[in-house]
Every structure is written in C-alpha cells, then in structure tokens.
Design an enzyme around this catalytic site. Structure first.
Site, PDB file in Angstrom:
ATOM      1  N   ASP A   1      -0.544   9.473   7.802  1.00 56.50           N
ATOM      2  CA  ASP A   1      -1.434   8.508   8.193  1.00 56.50           C
ATOM      3  C   ASP A   1      -0.632   7.547   9.055  1.00 56.50           C
ATOM      4  O   ASP A   1       0.182   7.927   9.860  1.00 56.50           O
ATOM      5  CB  ASP A   1      -1.492   7.509   7.009  1.00 56.50           C
ATOM      6  CG  ASP A   1      -0.215   6.833   6.361  1.00 56.50           C
ATOM      7  OD1 ASP A   1       0.791   7.152   7.164  1.00 56.50           O
ATOM      8  OD2 ASP A   1      -0.405   6.275   5.241  1.00 56.50           O
TER       9      ASP A   1
ATOM     10  N   LYS B   1      -5.839  14.515   6.125  1.00 55.49           N
ATOM     11  CA  LYS B   1      -4.797  13.696   5.583  1.00 55.49           C
ATOM     12  C   LYS B   1      -5.361  13.377   4.052  1.00 55.49           C
ATOM     13  O   LYS B   1      -4.419  13.447   3.261  1.00 55.49           O
ATOM     14  CB  LYS B   1      -5.202  12.070   6.264  1.00 55.49           C
ATOM     15  CG  LYS B   1      -3.879  11.166   5.801  1.00 55.49           C
ATOM     16  CD  LYS B   1      -4.259   9.806   5.963  1.00 55.49           C
ATOM     17  CE  LYS B   1      -5.333   9.385   5.056  1.00 55.49           C
ATOM     18  NZ  LYS B   1      -5.740   7.743   5.158  1.00 55.49           N
TER      19      LYS B   1
END
Length: 218
Positions: free
Chosen positions: A142, A124
């Site tokens: 996320d 991420k």
C-alpha cells in the site's frame, strides 16, 4: 541496463523492525474472511480507523454476502457514506457479494486469481485477504509499504508491483506477512510521508533516506 540494487543490511533492518513492532497486525477489525474482504475494499482512500467505525454497525446488521444482497446500491452507500468513494464501493461490494453467492457458495475463495477477478479487488486487497484470512504468505504494497520500503532501500521502484517483487526477493517468504504489517506500522507511527521522525527511529543509522536527508553524526 538496470541499476544495481542499493546495498543495505536487509537482515538487520528486518530484525530491528521486528523489535520495534513485535505485535504488528492488521488493524482492520474483522471476524472472518468475508468481513476482511469487505473491510479491505472499503479501506481504499480511507483510514482503518474510519473503516472500523463503519463496519462495526454494518457487519452486525449484514454479516454475510446474502444479507448484503438485501440492500440496494443506494442503501449500502448510505451505510458507508463516511468513507471515500462510497458510491463506487457500494456498487463493487454488491457485485462481489453476488459473485460470492453464485460461484462460491457464499465463501471467499483462497485463490489470488479468483480474488482479483472480484469487483473492487486488486492485487493489494487480494494479498491482504490471503495473508490475514488464510495464512498464505503475501506482501501487500500500500502507500505506506511503498514509501517505507523505498526509503529503507529494501526496494527501489515507483511501481507497486515492482516494489512487491523486490521485497519478495529480499525478505524470506516466512516473514512476508509479518514484515508487511511491521512496515505499515512504521509508516503510520514514525516514517510518515511528511516530516518523518528520523531522529526517533531505531532504523535511522541503516536508512538510505535518512542518510540523504541528514547524514548520521559520528
């Protein structure tokens, strides 16, 4: 046998998101790839607002990897104490700065594998840096993206990597970065984890989750 993907008007959903959030952008404050990298590491289990409060002073005093390395782990931990997991983040950030100085001349690499090899940097974070600092299309997943993408049925998975893969198939590559920001803004402003504001949402008529919670009235 894998279940068939839910049929949803993907193009319509993406267009509405674009209309709802034409100015969507990364809400972490940074001036260069290094600051974005550090801010993104700090954002784990912390809000962007909390991170921005901390980094405003932190980056003014320590703007480069070299300057961070003048700190001990305990000293850096004091600077970031208001954030979650601050001791572990302090350790990872200093190790990352050491690698940046020793292997990359103090610069942040524009390569996913090299980024993910840095302490405290997962997929991420690498996606956020590649997309925002270097303009390389990416879809960072996320908690907001995971929740909203699945509610809209743009993805159908509890696994973030699989959610990313499904989004990459549905969303045109040129729109990956913008869509990432728009979904995050939607998750923060309307499609919250608890008590989402479904009836205030322009996506409600097209939302898989919304239809299950309360069917659209005709």
């Amino acid at each position: 046998m894998k279940p068939k993907p839910k049929r949803v008007p993907t193009r319509k959903i993406l267009d509405i998101l674009a209309q709802m959030y034409p100015d969507a952008h990364c809400e972490l404050e940074y001036r260069n790839p290094f600051e974005l990298l550090i801010a993104t590491i700090l954002s784990a289990q912390s809000t962007d607002r909390q991170v921005n409060k901390v980094t405003a002073g932190l980056f003014a005093k320590f703007p480069t990897p070299d300057s961070f390395l003048t700190l001990t782990e305990a000293e850096l931990a004091e600077h970031i104490r208001g954030l979650g997991l601050f001791r572990n983040k302090s350790k990872n950030i200093l190790k990352t700065c050491e690698i940046l100085v020793e292997k990359y001349g103090g610069e942040v690499p524009q390569d996913r594998e090299k980024l993910e090899a840095l302490p405290g940097v997962g997929r991420k974070t690498a996606n956020v840096v590649l997309s925002n600092a270097f303009g390389i299309p990416a879809l960072a997943v996320d908690t907001h993206v995971q929740r909203v993408a699945n509610r809209l049925a743009l993805a159908d998975s509890e696994n973030v990597l699989e959610t990313e893969r499904q989004l990459m198939k549905r969303v045109p590559r040129a729109e990956w970065s913008d869509t990432h920001h728009r979904i995050i803004w939607h998750g923060r402003r309307i499609c919250s984890a608890r008590s989402p504001k479904c009836h205030q949402c322009d996506l409600y008529p097209y939302c898989w989750y919304g239809k299950q919670v309360e069917p659209v009235k005709k």
